[in-house]
Each structure stands twice: as C-alpha cells, then as structure tokens.
Write a protein that holds these residues in place. Structure first.
Motif, PDB file in Angstrom:
ATOM      1  N   ASP A 167      -6.506  15.297   3.159  1.00 51.04           N
ATOM      2  CA  ASP A 167      -5.423  16.149   2.654  1.00 51.04           C
ATOM      3  C   ASP A 167      -5.984  17.201   1.717  1.00 51.04           C
ATOM      4  O   ASP A 167      -7.122  17.088   1.246  1.00 51.04           O
ATOM      5  CB  ASP A 167      -4.340  15.296   1.962  1.00 51.04           C
ATOM      6  CG  ASP A 167      -4.797  14.630   0.683  1.00 51.04           C
ATOM      7  OD1 ASP A 167      -5.201  15.343  -0.249  1.00 51.04           O
ATOM      8  OD2 ASP A 167      -4.753  13.371   0.610  1.00 51.04           O
TER       9      ASP A 167
ATOM     10  N   LEU B  68      -2.150   0.743  -0.972  1.00 50.00           N
ATOM     11  CA  LEU B  68      -3.604   0.784  -0.815  1.00 50.00           C
ATOM     12  C   LEU B  68      -4.242  -0.583  -0.955  1.00 50.00           C
ATOM     13  O   LEU B  68      -5.262  -0.861  -0.313  1.00 50.00           O
ATOM     14  CB  LEU B  68      -4.224   1.750  -1.823  1.00 50.00           C
ATOM     15  CG  LEU B  68      -4.188   3.229  -1.441  1.00 50.00           C
ATOM     16  CD1 LEU B  68      -4.818   4.069  -2.540  1.00 50.00           C
ATOM     17  CD2 LEU B  68      -4.912   3.459  -0.117  1.00 50.00           C
TER      18      LEU B  68
ATOM     19  N   GLN C 266      -0.851   2.800 -10.023  1.00 51.67           N
ATOM     20  CA  GLN C 266      -0.608   4.183  -9.636  1.00 51.67           C
ATOM     21  C   GLN C 266      -1.259   5.048 -10.703  1.00 51.67           C
ATOM     22  O   GLN C 266      -1.184   4.726 -11.883  1.00 51.67           O
ATOM     23  CB  GLN C 266       0.893   4.466  -9.572  1.00 51.67           C
ATOM     24  CG  GLN C 266       1.595   3.589  -8.552  1.00 51.67           C
ATOM     25  CD  GLN C 266       3.088   3.868  -8.485  1.00 51.67           C
ATOM     26  OE1 GLN C 266       3.766   3.889  -9.495  1.00 51.67           O
ATOM     27  NE2 GLN C 266       3.592   4.093  -7.289  1.00 51.67           N
ATOM     28  N   VAL C 267      -1.884   6.112 -10.268  1.00 54.34           N
ATOM     29  CA  VAL C 267      -2.556   6.969 -11.253  1.00 54.34           C
ATOM     30  C   VAL C 267      -1.952   8.364 -11.181  1.00 54.34           C
ATOM     31  O   VAL C 267      -1.127   8.661 -10.325  1.00 54.34           O
ATOM     32  CB  VAL C 267      -4.082   7.022 -11.010  1.00 54.34           C
ATOM     33  CG1 VAL C 267      -4.688   5.642 -11.142  1.00 54.34           C
ATOM     34  CG2 VAL C 267      -4.397   7.637  -9.652  1.00 54.34           C
TER      35      VAL C 267
ATOM     36  N   ASN D 207       0.577   8.609   1.903  1.00 48.84           N
ATOM     37  CA  ASN D 207       0.041   9.032   0.602  1.00 48.84           C
ATOM     38  C   ASN D 207      -0.420  10.481   0.654  1.00 48.84           C
ATOM     39  O   ASN D 207      -0.166  11.255  -0.258  1.00 48.84           O
ATOM     40  CB  ASN D 207      -1.152   8.152   0.200  1.00 48.84           C
ATOM     41  CG  ASN D 207      -0.701   6.814  -0.369  1.00 48.84           C
ATOM     42  OD1 ASN D 207       0.461   6.644  -0.715  1.00 48.84           O
ATOM     43  ND2 ASN D 207      -1.620   5.871  -0.441  1.00 48.84           N
TER      44      ASN D 207
ATOM     45  N   THR E  51       5.187   1.890  -4.394  1.00 45.04           N
ATOM     46  CA  THR E  51       5.164   0.598  -5.060  1.00 45.04           C
ATOM     47  C   THR E  51       3.809   0.337  -5.698  1.00 45.04           C
ATOM     48  O   THR E  51       3.672  -0.555  -6.518  1.00 45.04           O
ATOM     49  CB  THR E  51       5.390  -0.533  -4.046  1.00 45.04           C
ATOM     50  OG1 THR E  51       4.378  -0.417  -3.044  1.00 45.04           O
ATOM     51  CG2 THR E  51       6.755  -0.430  -3.409  1.00 45.04           C
ATOM     52  N   GLY E  52       2.817   1.110  -5.276  1.00 48.15           N
ATOM     53  CA  GLY E  52       1.472   0.839  -5.726  1.00 48.15           C
ATOM     54  C   GLY E  52       0.852  -0.332  -4.975  1.00 48.15           C
ATOM     55  O   GLY E  52      -0.218  -0.819  -5.319  1.00 48.15           O
TER      56      GLY E  52
HETATM   57  P1  ADP Z   1       1.942   4.077  -3.798  1.00 42.13           P
HETATM   58  O1  ADP Z   1       1.634   5.230  -2.907  1.00 42.13           O
HETATM   59  O2  ADP Z   1       2.994   3.184  -3.281  1.00 42.13           O
HETATM   60  O3  ADP Z   1       2.126   4.472  -5.226  1.00 42.13           O
HETATM   61  P2  ADP Z   1      -0.715   3.182  -3.109  1.00 42.13           P
HETATM   62  O4  ADP Z   1      -1.352   1.865  -3.359  1.00 42.13           O
HETATM   63  O5  ADP Z   1      -0.596   3.599  -1.696  1.00 42.13           O
HETATM   64  O6  ADP Z   1       0.682   3.117  -3.809  1.00 42.13           O
HETATM   65  O7  ADP Z   1      -1.487   4.279  -3.912  1.00 42.13           O
HETATM   66  C1  ADP Z   1      -1.846   4.016  -5.269  1.00 42.13           C
HETATM   67  C2  ADP Z   1      -2.071   5.287  -6.021  1.00 42.13           C
HETATM   68  O8  ADP Z   1      -3.253   5.962  -5.558  1.00 42.13           O
HETATM   69  C3  ADP Z   1      -0.973   6.305  -5.882  1.00 42.13           C
HETATM   70  O9  ADP Z   1       0.116   6.046  -6.727  1.00 42.13           O
HETATM   71  C4  ADP Z   1      -1.719   7.590  -6.276  1.00 42.13           C
HETATM   72  O10 ADP Z   1      -1.820   7.681  -7.674  1.00 42.13           O
HETATM   73  C5  ADP Z   1      -3.109   7.369  -5.709  1.00 42.13           C
HETATM   74  N1  ADP Z   1      -3.300   8.017  -4.400  1.00 42.13           N
HETATM   75  C6  ADP Z   1      -3.267   7.391  -3.183  1.00 42.13           C
HETATM   76  N2  ADP Z   1      -3.491   8.270  -2.191  1.00 42.13           N
HETATM   77  C7  ADP Z   1      -3.659   9.478  -2.746  1.00 42.13           C
HETATM   78  C8  ADP Z   1      -3.922  10.814  -2.218  1.00 42.13           C
HETATM   79  N3  ADP Z   1      -4.042  11.034  -0.902  1.00 42.13           N
HETATM   80  N4  ADP Z   1      -4.041  11.810  -3.105  1.00 42.13           N
HETATM   81  C9  ADP Z   1      -3.909  11.585  -4.431  1.00 42.13           C
HETATM   82  N5  ADP Z   1      -3.670  10.370  -4.981  1.00 42.13           N
HETATM   83  C10 ADP Z   1      -3.533   9.323  -4.164  1.00 42.13           C
END
Ligand code: ADP
Length: 469
Positions: free
Chosen positions: A170, A204, A189-190, A138, A200-201
């Motif tokens: 990061d 995390l 996902q945001v 991520n 895939t969302g």
């Molecule tokens: P994916 O990466 O598969 O979309 P995750 O569950 O890993 O799903 O992450 C969910 C959401 O959280 C991401 O789509 C993103 O919007 C946000 N996100 C996660 N990690 C970061 C990061 N290091 N910096 C910015 N946004 C992040």
C-alpha cells in the motif's frame, strides 16, 4: 480448579455464546444472498452485488469461527485443512471483495498474478483467504491516497511443488520501525487513535499465527508516510485435480412428482421467511410456526412430509417439540431436521438424541439443505443443465477416476439404468480410496436425480474403449 483454568472456561463459554448470537442473524443474510445469487433475472451489477454480499457474509462467518479458533491456536489444538483449489479463482474472489472497498476510498486496486502460477494448489484456502483479506483490509484502512495491491509470484517451482510469494502493498501511512514488532501482538494497535476504529487489533496476530502454521513467516517493510509491504512465502504442493463439479453448476430448480409439504419452525421471522422463500421457489408447499408448541400443533393439523425445526426458541424449544412429535403415533416416521446456530458436536448429539433425523448448522447452506432433504425424502430433483455439469473431454485427465474395471462395471449399470446399484458402487468407491470422492459424489448426485444420460456421459468420458472391447 485453578483461577487460570476457571478464567479459560469462562472465556470459552463467552465465545461460544457470542458465536451463537452472531450466527443467528447471519443465517438470514447468507440465506437471502444465496437466493439472490441464483436469481437469473438479475442484471450484471445486481448479480455481482449479490455475490459480494454472500462472499462478505461468508467471510464474516469465517471470522466468527476464527475468533473461537484463536483460543485453539493458542492452546496448540488447531488444525489446517488443505484441499486442492483454483488459485486464480481464489484471487478473483478476494479481489471482488477488496475492489469494492478500495473504490469507496477512491484508491487504485491492483491484483497481479504471475503467469507461471500453478492452476491448482493444495492448501487451506479458507485460512489463506482470511490472512490475505486481513492484510488487504489493513492496507485499505491505512491508506488515503494512491494504491493498494496484491501480488502473487512464484519463487520456485518443480512439477509437484511450488513456493509462492504473497505480497500486499500500500501507499499508506506506514508503520514506524519501533512499532513493527508490536503490531503482531493481540489487541495491539499503533499510530493515530482515530485510525483505530473498526478494528480489533486481532487481525495480524491471527494472520501471523496462521501463516506460521502453514510454514511461512509474515515480513513487513514499511516507511512512515510512504507505505507498507507485507509479504510471506508458502511452499505448496501443486494439485493436479480440480473438483469434478463446481458447486455453482449443480443448481436444483425444482422436483418432479407430488407436491411436498414442509413445516418450518423458527422464532425469527426473517429466518423462517428465508427458508420459506428458498424452498417455496423449488415448489414445496410451506407452512410456518413460530415456536415449538405452534410447531407441534401445526404438525398435527397438516401432517407435513418434513419438518425443519429450529432448536432454541421461546415457549417451547425445538428439542422438546421433537420429543412430543415423536410420541404422536399418527405422525409416524415423519422426518425432522434440526436447524441450529449452536454448532458443536454436543449440539448435534442433543438434537439427534431428541429424535431428529438430521442436523443442519446455521447459517443454513443451500447445498447442505438440499442434500439433507434428499437424505430424508426420496426426491426426483430437476437440475439446471449447466454447461459444465459434466467436464469436457479435455478436463477429464485432471480428475481422479476409478480403475477401468470399475468404470466398466459402472458403464454396464448406466446402460441398464440401475440407479440404486450405481449409488451402491459410488459408496464402495469412496471407501476404496478417498481420491475418488469427487467422482463418487457426482455419481451419487446424478443417480439421485435419475440423470441416466448425464451418468452415461460422465462414465463414457472415462471409459477406455480399447481396454474393455
Ligand atoms: P486492526 O486492523 O484490527 O486494528 P491488526 O492486528 O490487523 O488490527 O493491525 C494492528 C495494527 O497494525 C493496526 O491497528 C495498525 O496500527 C497497524 N497496521 C496494520 N497494517 C497496517 C498498514 N498496512 N499500514 C499501517 N499500519 C498498519
């Protein structure tokens, strides 16, 4: 049945099929990567590439399994498998994967491990890797310039336990304060839509559940436009023992004695080719067949020493072929190993019931393949004499060795070269105490290869001469 239960069953069936379909091509990818990894003619860059393909493929396999696991976690039926592992080696493995991805985006990558980090800890390495790779993946995905990094520090430490802090930082786009809660929800996902591709969302939500199972909580600090910091603390027991023989040092390079014939039956040409290359390299005479019917015909024609039989195939599947072969008196007790991308206990049971002597899950792991062949055929392997095949004297304090009385018995057997009795004793040791497992495994492996000198060296390293004299 309630509608909800039906939906759960449909979901479980869908996931099992998906897992099978994804494992099948991975078999060839991982098999060839393993083959390349052992190729000593590769230069350093190629060697690193082969290792990275293998590591990334293995990670992919882990993920496939984990999607299945998510339903288990949610049902409260999930178990962790802690085992001792080398923390720095673990971090290096992760860094190798992430560095390549950071370089592709021209990002700086740092991996910082505190000097007071214990060498070995007891934790579920696979799950911890999954969490860290998710957070680092991520970090790279959501960073366009600057740096991503993993930092591991020690919050506190006693002789037997440590609290380790894992941080992934990061300098990326960051997350708005009102969205931080949401990102841990499955499939959420945001941020900008164009960033959401390739994810895939799920990452995390799995990671946060895994960290909770390990006794921690993932915290996030993030500033939009500046960057993010994900961190969690884990309390882990400090482990004193390292695995006696690292897997990489036990490479089998061939065998002594008459040439053995192996028949490989699989409908996927690339899977056949991978197994044929792997075993051909060790000196086996290989024949191939593309379905169960061809397999039966080939078995009659060539009378092989062993068959590797894929289960799911067109024309005639592997189970039917095994049943037919078992009815052919002329083929006697020919060992058959079922190879299957269906990896549940039921798949295994079906193969054994059909008459297979052993079962190997796909992707076929090299060491497991060698172990399985050894179980079916008395093999006199030629093993690469790797430098660390037997630990140096300074390492031996870390290994859980059996009592001096047992060591003395083993010493006598080693001097007499009684491999059969050594193997029997090794079996006895494992039933005596699980901690002797790695010592006993090494004994078994060396005894199978008739490595009497190596056995003697190993035992003498643990022999307290004052006591037995
Ligand atoms: P994916 O990466 O598969 O979309 P995750 O569950 O890993 O799903 O992450 C969910 C959401 O959280 C991401 O789509 C993103 O919007 C946000 N996100 C996660 N990690 C970061 C990061 N290091 N910096 C910015 N946004 C992040």
């Amino acid at each position: 049945m309630h509608a909800a239960e039906q939906a759960d069953e449909a979901k479980a069936a869908f996931l099992a099929t998906l897992s099978h379909e994804l494992r099948t091509p991975l078999n060839a990818i991982l098999g060839y990567a393993q083959l390349l990894k052992r190729d000593t003619s590769l230069n350093e860059r190629q060697g690193t590439a082969a290792r990275t393909i293998h590591q990334s493929g293995t990670h992919l396999l882990t993920l496939i399994t984990d999607i299945l696991d998510l339903s288990k976690i949610e049902a409260g039926k999930f178990e962790l498998h802690p085992a001792p592992f080398d923390v720095r080696g673990f971090l290096n493995g992760i860094s190798d994967i992430i560095r390549v991805r950071a370089e592709e985006k021209v990002l700086n990558f740092v991996c910082e491990a505190a000097s007071e980090l214990p060498d070995f800890v007891l934790a579920d390495e696979k799950r911890l890797r999954q969490v860290l790779l998710n957070l680092l993946g991520n970090a790279i995905k959501f960073t366009d310039r600057g740096q991503v990094g993993i930092h591991v520090s020690v919050v506190s430490r006693t002789g037997t336990d440590a609290i380790l802090r894992f941080e992934v930082r990061d300098t990326g786009i960051g997350i708005r304060a009102d969205e931080i809660e949401t990102i841990f929800q499955p499939f959420e996902q945001v941020g900008a839509v164009q960033r959401r591709s390739g994810g895939t969302g799920l990452g995390l939500s799995i990671s946060s559940k895994l960290v909770e199972l390990m006794g921690g909580t993932i915290h996030v600090e993030s500033t939009a436009g500046v960057g993010s910091r994900f961190l969690f603390d884990l309390a882990v027991p400090v482990a004193g023992s390292e695995p006696l023989v690292p897997a990489a040092t036990t490479a089998v390079t061939g065998y002594r004695g008459p040439r053995r014939r192996i028949l490989i039956v699989d409908d996927m040409p690339e899977n056949r080719a991978m197994l044929a290359d792997t075993l051909g390299e060790l000196g086996f005479d290989i024949r191939q067949a593309a379905n169960g019917q061809e397999g039966v015909d080939a078995a009659i024609a060539m009378s092989p020493d062993l068959i590797l039989m894929d289960v799911r195939m067109p024309v005639m599947d592997g189970l039917e072929a095994i049943r037919l072969i078992r009815k052919i008196a002329a083929l006697g007790i020919l060992p058959i190993i079922a190879v299957s991308a269906g990896v549940t206990p039921e798949d295994r049971a079906r193969s054994l019931t059909a008459g297979a002597d052993g079962f190997l899950p796909k992707p076929v792991e090299h060491e497991a393949l060698i172990r399985m062949i050894t179980r079916q055929l008395p093999m006199d392997w030629i093993e690469e004499q790797a430098e660390q095949a037997v630990p140096s004297r300074s390492d031996t304090t870390a290994v859980v060795a059996p009592s001096q009385a047992d060591i003395a018995i083993l010493h006598g057997l080693a001097l007499a070269g009684d491999m059969r009795e050594i193997r029997r004793q090794a079996d006895r040791l494992t039933t005596l105490d699980g901690r002797y497992q790695s010592f006993a495994d090494t004994l078994q492996r060396l005894a199978r290869g008739y490595q009497s000198q190596a056995i003697l060296n190993l035992i003498e390293q643990h022999l307290d001469r004052k006591q037995v004299a």
